[in-house]
Write a protein that holds these residues in place. Structure first.
Motif, PDB file in Angstrom:
ATOM      1  N   PRO A 147      -0.238  20.372   4.158  1.00 54.43           N
ATOM      2  CA  PRO A 147      -0.869  19.100   3.767  1.00 54.43           C
ATOM      3  C   PRO A 147      -1.101  18.978   2.254  1.00 54.43           C
ATOM      4  N   ASP A 148      -0.896  20.090   1.515  1.00 47.16           N
ATOM      5  CA  ASP A 148      -0.945  20.002   0.046  1.00 47.16           C
ATOM      6  C   ASP A 148       0.264  19.231  -0.485  1.00 47.16           C
ATOM      7  N   SER A 149       1.360  19.247   0.260  1.00 45.74           N
ATOM      8  CA  SER A 149       2.611  18.690  -0.267  1.00 45.74           C
ATOM      9  C   SER A 149       3.154  17.537   0.577  1.00 45.74           C
ATOM     10  N   CYS A 150       2.324  17.063   1.529  1.00 43.84           N
ATOM     11  CA  CYS A 150       2.733  15.926   2.380  1.00 43.84           C
ATOM     12  C   CYS A 150       1.640  14.864   2.340  1.00 43.84           C
ATOM     13  N   ARG A 151       1.988  13.648   2.674  1.00 43.85           N
ATOM     14  CA  ARG A 151       0.948  12.663   3.004  1.00 43.85           C
ATOM     15  C   ARG A 151       0.975  12.457   4.512  1.00 43.85           C
ATOM     16  N   LEU A 152      -0.171  12.635   5.136  1.00 38.88           N
ATOM     17  CA  LEU A 152      -0.274  12.582   6.590  1.00 38.88           C
ATOM     18  C   LEU A 152      -1.400  11.636   6.956  1.00 38.88           C
ATOM     19  N   GLY A 188       4.578  16.846 -16.756  1.00 35.58           N
ATOM     20  CA  GLY A 188       4.037  16.114 -15.602  1.00 35.58           C
ATOM     21  C   GLY A 188       5.096  15.817 -14.554  1.00 35.58           C
ATOM     22  N   ASP A 189       6.063  16.734 -14.375  1.00 29.67           N
ATOM     23  CA  ASP A 189       7.114  16.601 -13.347  1.00 29.67           C
ATOM     24  C   ASP A 189       7.741  15.197 -13.331  1.00 29.67           C
ATOM     25  N   PRO A 190       8.455  14.816 -14.396  1.00 29.02           N
ATOM     26  CA  PRO A 190       8.971  13.437 -14.466  1.00 29.02           C
ATOM     27  C   PRO A 190      10.084  13.147 -13.448  1.00 29.02           C
ATOM     28  N   ALA A 230       5.641   3.571   1.580  1.00 31.17           N
ATOM     29  CA  ALA A 230       5.242   3.564   0.173  1.00 31.17           C
ATOM     30  C   ALA A 230       3.840   4.159   0.040  1.00 31.17           C
ATOM     31  N   ALA A 231       3.629   4.931  -0.997  1.00 34.19           N
ATOM     32  CA  ALA A 231       2.301   5.481  -1.326  1.00 34.19           C
ATOM     33  C   ALA A 231       2.395   6.112  -2.706  1.00 34.19           C
ATOM     34  N   GLY A 232       1.246   6.528  -3.222  1.00 34.61           N
ATOM     35  CA  GLY A 232       1.201   7.323  -4.442  1.00 34.61           C
ATOM     36  C   GLY A 232       1.962   6.709  -5.603  1.00 34.61           C
ATOM     37  N   THR A 233       2.765   7.546  -6.259  1.00 36.29           N
ATOM     38  CA  THR A 233       3.424   7.081  -7.492  1.00 36.29           C
ATOM     39  C   THR A 233       4.455   5.984  -7.216  1.00 36.29           C
ATOM     40  N   MET A 234       5.031   5.975  -6.000  1.00 35.42           N
ATOM     41  CA  MET A 234       6.006   4.906  -5.728  1.00 35.42           C
ATOM     42  C   MET A 234       5.308   3.547  -5.662  1.00 35.42           C
ATOM     43  N   PHE A 243      -8.672  15.236  -1.369  1.00 40.86           N
ATOM     44  CA  PHE A 243      -9.197  15.877  -2.585  1.00 40.86           C
ATOM     45  C   PHE A 243      -8.931  15.009  -3.816  1.00 40.86           C
ATOM     46  N   ARG A 244      -7.670  14.543  -3.947  1.00 40.07           N
ATOM     47  CA  ARG A 244      -7.324  13.747  -5.136  1.00 40.07           C
ATOM     48  C   ARG A 244      -8.244  12.542  -5.305  1.00 40.07           C
ATOM     49  N   ARG A 245      -8.569  11.901  -4.158  1.00 40.31           N
ATOM     50  CA  ARG A 245      -9.306  10.622  -4.211  1.00 40.31           C
ATOM     51  C   ARG A 245     -10.759  10.740  -3.745  1.00 40.31           C
ATOM     52  N   ILE A 281       3.973  10.112   5.898  1.00 36.99           N
ATOM     53  CA  ILE A 281       4.191   9.071   4.885  1.00 36.99           C
ATOM     54  C   ILE A 281       5.252   9.526   3.886  1.00 36.99           C
ATOM     55  N   ASP A 282       5.043  10.724   3.350  1.00 33.83           N
ATOM     56  CA  ASP A 282       6.006  11.284   2.392  1.00 33.83           C
ATOM     57  C   ASP A 282       5.765  12.791   2.282  1.00 33.83           C
ATOM     58  N   PHE A 283       6.627  13.485   1.602  1.00 37.61           N
ATOM     59  CA  PHE A 283       6.408  14.914   1.372  1.00 37.61           C
ATOM     60  C   PHE A 283       7.288  15.377   0.220  1.00 37.61           C
ATOM     61  N   LYS A 284       6.940  16.572  -0.268  1.00 37.28           N
ATOM     62  CA  LYS A 284       7.710  17.193  -1.346  1.00 37.28           C
ATOM     63  C   LYS A 284       8.196  18.566  -0.863  1.00 37.28           C
ATOM     64  N   ILE A 285       9.447  18.880  -1.110  1.00 36.72           N
ATOM     65  CA  ILE A 285       9.901  20.252  -0.848  1.00 36.72           C
ATOM     66  C   ILE A 285      10.555  20.809  -2.104  1.00 36.72           C
ATOM     67  N   LEU A 300      13.697  21.374  -9.337  1.00 39.11           N
ATOM     68  CA  LEU A 300      13.488  19.982  -8.919  1.00 39.11           C
ATOM     69  C   LEU A 300      12.462  19.926  -7.802  1.00 39.11           C
ATOM     70  N   GLU A 301      11.654  18.889  -7.811  1.00 43.83           N
ATOM     71  CA  GLU A 301      10.832  18.578  -6.648  1.00 43.83           C
ATOM     72  C   GLU A 301      11.584  17.512  -5.882  1.00 43.83           C
ATOM     73  N   ILE A 302      11.812  17.774  -4.613  1.00 47.54           N
ATOM     74  CA  ILE A 302      12.540  16.802  -3.791  1.00 47.54           C
ATOM     75  C   ILE A 302      11.485  16.046  -2.988  1.00 47.54           C
ATOM     76  N   ILE A 303      11.397  14.759  -3.197  1.00 48.52           N
ATOM     77  CA  ILE A 303      10.384  13.946  -2.505  1.00 48.52           C
ATOM     78  C   ILE A 303      11.088  13.010  -1.532  1.00 48.52           C
ATOM     79  N   VAL A 304      10.617  13.024  -0.294  1.00 46.39           N
ATOM     80  CA  VAL A 304      11.157  12.094   0.698  1.00 46.39           C
ATOM     81  C   VAL A 304      10.023  11.164   1.107  1.00 46.39           C
ATOM     82  N   ARG A 305      10.324   9.865   1.118  1.00 47.37           N
ATOM     83  CA  ARG A 305       9.298   8.872   1.436  1.00 47.37           C
ATOM     84  C   ARG A 305       9.751   8.010   2.616  1.00 47.37           C
ATOM     85  N   ASN A 306       8.840   7.857   3.590  1.00 47.33           N
ATOM     86  CA  ASN A 306       9.088   6.951   4.712  1.00 47.33           C
ATOM     87  C   ASN A 306       8.279   5.658   4.570  1.00 47.33           C
TER      88      ASN A 306
HETATM   89  P1  5GP Z   1       3.640  11.151  -5.432  1.00 50.39           P
HETATM   90  O1  5GP Z   1       4.909  11.107  -6.259  1.00 50.39           O
HETATM   91  O2  5GP Z   1       3.372   9.894  -4.706  1.00 50.39           O
HETATM   92  O3  5GP Z   1       2.459  11.651  -6.229  1.00 50.39           O
HETATM   93  O4  5GP Z   1       3.878  12.284  -4.337  1.00 50.39           O
HETATM   94  C1  5GP Z   1       4.822  12.142  -3.297  1.00 50.39           C
HETATM   95  C2  5GP Z   1       4.631  13.285  -2.295  1.00 50.39           C
HETATM   96  O5  5GP Z   1       5.038  14.509  -2.907  1.00 50.39           O
HETATM   97  C3  5GP Z   1       3.198  13.505  -1.855  1.00 50.39           C
HETATM   98  O6  5GP Z   1       3.197  13.918  -0.500  1.00 50.39           O
HETATM   99  C4  5GP Z   1       2.681  14.613  -2.729  1.00 50.39           C
HETATM  100  O7  5GP Z   1       1.696  15.384  -2.071  1.00 50.39           O
HETATM  101  C5  5GP Z   1       3.950  15.420  -2.975  1.00 50.39           C
HETATM  102  N1  5GP Z   1       3.977  15.983  -4.325  1.00 50.39           N
HETATM  103  C6  5GP Z   1       4.477  15.427  -5.457  1.00 50.39           C
HETATM  104  N2  5GP Z   1       4.313  16.241  -6.512  1.00 50.39           N
HETATM  105  C7  5GP Z   1       3.708  17.350  -6.049  1.00 50.39           C
HETATM  106  C8  5GP Z   1       3.270  18.574  -6.659  1.00 50.39           C
HETATM  107  O8  5GP Z   1       3.451  18.815  -7.860  1.00 50.39           O
HETATM  108  N3  5GP Z   1       2.665  19.466  -5.841  1.00 50.39           N
HETATM  109  C9  5GP Z   1       2.473  19.234  -4.514  1.00 50.39           C
HETATM  110  N4  5GP Z   1       1.852  20.165  -3.772  1.00 50.39           N
HETATM  111  N5  5GP Z   1       2.891  18.111  -3.906  1.00 50.39           N
HETATM  112  C10 5GP Z   1       3.484  17.178  -4.661  1.00 50.39           C
END
Ligand code: 5GP
Length: 251
Positions: free
Chosen positions: A199-204, A128-130, A97-101, A218-220, A174-178, A89-95
């Motif tokens: 910073p690859d896995s967080c929004r700062l 695509g990590d649903p 709104a951004a990105g996919t949310m 990089f993404r944008r 903003i948010d992060f993934k662990i 699982l990818e655990i995403i914590v959001r403070n």
């Molecule tokens: P979002 O779901 O908005 O794309 O991502 C939410 C947060 O989780 C962002 O900080 C993003 O960088 C991180 N994140 C989500 N999926 C991945 C992933 O597959 N790899 C990495 N490195 N970060 C991810």
């Protein structure tokens, strides 16, 4: 010289068998990918910065009693970590709104959320990590109810720690993934924070200017990624020297 055994190669890291049982060497590559590897590049020095930054965050978490896989940094690009079984699982914590949310719910990026929101995605590149719910996680046996309680508690502790550390240097988390790993101490299983925090896995975002200091650069296509990561490292006082974009020690 004997070649060490590669266990796994992912998009941003390579894992090698560690020197002692139960350990792994985690090597940080310069490769950057986004949108499920549809966008790719090699960014000089990114691996060196992420190795340092992940060390800094994981060390801090260990010190406040949040268990992580981190043991010690070995060199510019490698760290020794505990071997663990990664919960899929990818655990995403959001403070905020951004990105996919923001896309999914139509909430403007940067809108403060009423409280931290934790989301779970099933780790599967081909899919695509649903996004999944706790119902899926329980039904498919990816984690137990007890695991989910522990994971939520770890995720919120990481959020408090990271938010505070970043706030102190003028950056909004903003948010992060662990990712979470299982380790076995005798008959007992424990969950620990694994993979990387960088910073690859967080929004700062810079608190004053809103400038993005994370992988969205990089993404944008918002500018130079190593400049952004170097700025985070500089503010946190973890830059080894000013010339990190051109590392001389490459392992
Ligand atoms: P979002 O779901 O908005 O794309 O991502 C939410 C947060 O989780 C962002 O900080 C993003 O960088 C991180 N994140 C989500 N999926 C991945 C992933 O597959 N790899 C990495 N490195 N970060 C991810």
């Amino acid at each position: 010289m004997a070649r060490r055994k590669k266990i796994y190669e992912g998009k941003a890291k390579i894992l090698y068998e560690g020197p002692e049982p139960g350990t792994i060497v985690q090597y940080f590559k310069d490769d950057a990918t986004a949108f499920n590897a549809e966008k790719k590049d090699v960014i000089d020095g990114k691996g060196v910065l992420n190795n340092r930054l992940s060390e800094f965050f994981m060390n801090g978490l260990n010190q406040i009693g949040v268990p992580t896989h981190f043991i010690r940094r070995l060199n510019m690009r490698e760290q020794l970590v505990r071997n663990c079984e990664i919960v899929p699982l990818e655990i995403i914590v959001r403070n905020y709104a951004a990105g996919t949310m923001s896309k999914r719910l139509g909430i403007a990026e940067g809108t403060q959320l009423p409280r931290p929101i934790v989301e779970y995605c099933y780790k599967d590149d081909a899919l695509g990590d649903p996004l999944v719910t706790e119902e899926h996680i329980a039904a498919f046996g990816w984690a137990s109810q007890q695991d989910m309680e522990d994971i939520l508690s770890l995720a919120l502790r990481v959020n408090d720690f990271m938010s505070g550390v970043m706030m102190a240097v003028g950056i909004r988390l903003i948010d992060f993934k662990i990712e979470i790993g299982r380790v076995f101490d005798g008959d007992y299983q424990r969950l620990i924070v694994a993979d990387e925090i960088s910073p690859d896995s967080c929004r700062l975002w810079d608190i004053e200017t809103g400038q993005k200091l994370d992988k969205d650069v990089f993404r944008r296509d918002l500018g130079n990624l190593t400049d952004a990561y170097s700025e985070v490292a500089r503010r946190l006082g973890v830059l080894p020297q000013s010339n990190v974009t051109k590392p001389t020690l490459i392992n």
